[in-house]
Design an enzyme around this catalytic site. Structure first.
Site, mmCIF file in Angstrom:
data_model
loop_
_atom_site.group_PDB
_atom_site.id
_atom_site.type_symbol
_atom_site.label_atom_id
_atom_site.label_comp_id
_atom_site.label_asym_id
_atom_site.label_seq_id
_atom_site.Cartn_x
_atom_site.Cartn_y
_atom_site.Cartn_z
ATOM 1 N N ARG A 11 100.728 4.455 -30.525
ATOM 2 C CA ARG A 11 100.260 3.091 -30.269
ATOM 3 C C ARG A 11 100.179 2.893 -28.765
ATOM 4 O O ARG A 11 101.054 3.348 -28.031
ATOM 5 C CB ARG A 11 101.204 2.075 -30.882
ATOM 6 C CG ARG A 11 101.246 2.143 -32.383
ATOM 7 C CD ARG A 11 102.091 1.000 -32.963
ATOM 8 N NE ARG A 11 102.267 1.174 -34.372
ATOM 9 C CZ ARG A 11 101.352 0.883 -35.301
ATOM 10 N NH1 ARG A 11 100.192 0.395 -34.939
ATOM 11 N NH2 ARG A 11 101.600 1.091 -36.577
ATOM 12 N N GLU A 56 95.292 10.410 -31.970
ATOM 13 C CA GLU A 56 94.766 9.098 -32.338
ATOM 14 C C GLU A 56 95.482 8.034 -31.520
ATOM 15 O O GLU A 56 96.705 7.903 -31.595
ATOM 16 C CB GLU A 56 94.991 8.823 -33.826
ATOM 17 C CG GLU A 56 94.602 7.419 -34.248
ATOM 18 C CD GLU A 56 95.098 7.084 -35.644
ATOM 19 O OE1 GLU A 56 95.642 5.985 -35.818
ATOM 20 O OE2 GLU A 56 94.966 7.935 -36.556
ATOM 21 N N ASN A 60 96.190 -2.310 -31.106
ATOM 22 C CA ASN A 60 96.153 -3.568 -31.836
ATOM 23 C C ASN A 60 95.654 -4.653 -30.892
ATOM 24 O O ASN A 60 96.256 -4.892 -29.842
ATOM 25 C CB ASN A 60 97.534 -3.911 -32.395
ATOM 26 C CG ASN A 60 97.946 -2.947 -33.481
ATOM 27 O OD1 ASN A 60 97.169 -2.665 -34.385
ATOM 28 N ND2 ASN A 60 99.143 -2.405 -33.382
ATOM 29 N N HIS A 76 107.576 13.700 -27.976
ATOM 30 C CA HIS A 76 106.566 14.037 -26.984
ATOM 31 C C HIS A 76 105.370 14.724 -27.612
ATOM 32 O O HIS A 76 105.440 15.231 -28.724
ATOM 33 C CB HIS A 76 107.159 14.902 -25.862
ATOM 34 C CG HIS A 76 107.525 16.281 -26.281
ATOM 35 N ND1 HIS A 76 108.794 16.617 -26.686
ATOM 36 C CD2 HIS A 76 106.794 17.426 -26.366
ATOM 37 C CE1 HIS A 76 108.830 17.903 -27.002
ATOM 38 N NE2 HIS A 76 107.634 18.415 -26.821
ATOM 39 N N GLU A 119 104.439 16.929 -22.626
ATOM 40 C CA GLU A 119 104.869 18.237 -22.140
ATOM 41 C C GLU A 119 103.633 19.080 -21.861
ATOM 42 O O GLU A 119 102.743 19.192 -22.702
ATOM 43 C CB GLU A 119 105.738 18.935 -23.185
ATOM 44 C CG GLU A 119 106.201 20.306 -22.773
ATOM 45 C CD GLU A 119 107.028 20.984 -23.857
ATOM 46 O OE1 GLU A 119 107.755 21.931 -23.516
ATOM 47 O OE2 GLU A 119 106.941 20.588 -25.043
#
Length: 142
Positions: A11, A56, A60, A76, A119
């Site tokens: 998100r 992805e 919102n 990570h 990383e």
């Protein structure tokens, strides 16, 4: 039983800032979905030729107050890079803090604008240790 990894979702609070950050890593938008009814945007990013497991970004539109400020709820993302020194220099030049410099010529950590830990791993063998990375201290969390 068949199982295939599809994508990793994170998100984000500022879609444009996040896309610019991941663009610095070499990820490009491969598809997007805007949902007027759900009031969100999904943007899928991948490196050239590596579309099987995209990242992805979920944004919102009305905000996402539930996101922890430190981003550690996730762990990570890890990406292999052709030259870790060149990638870290590119990120540093763009104002990205190198939290764990590649002192060993193999591994570094940075954070996205939403505090997602990234990383970076050198493809193949580690590069010979080099300045300024050898002398650079770790900063913050990674």
């Amino acid at each position: 039983m068949h199982m295939k990894f599809l994508h990793t979702m994170v998100r984000v609070t500022d879609l444009e800032k996040s896309m610019a950050f991941y663009g610095l890593l070499g990820l490009n938008e491969i598809r997007r979905r805007d949902s007027d009814t759900g009031r969100f945007t999904l943007v899928y990013l991948a490196a050239d030729g590596d579309h099987d497991c995209p990242l992805e970004l979920t944004h919102n539109w009305d905000g996402d107050e539930g996101l922890p400020s430190d981003g550690r709820h996730f762990g990570h993302l890890a990406y292999e890079v052709g030259n870790i020194y060149d990638m870290c220099q590119k990120l540093k030049d763009a104002g990205v803090e190198i939290n764990r410099p590649p002192r060993d010529g193999r591994m570094a950590f940075v954070r996205s604008p939403d505090n997602i830990s990234i990383e970076l791993l050198q493809k193949g063998d580690a590069l010979p240790p080099a300045e300024p990375w050898i002398s650079m201290a770790s900063t913050g969390h990674w």
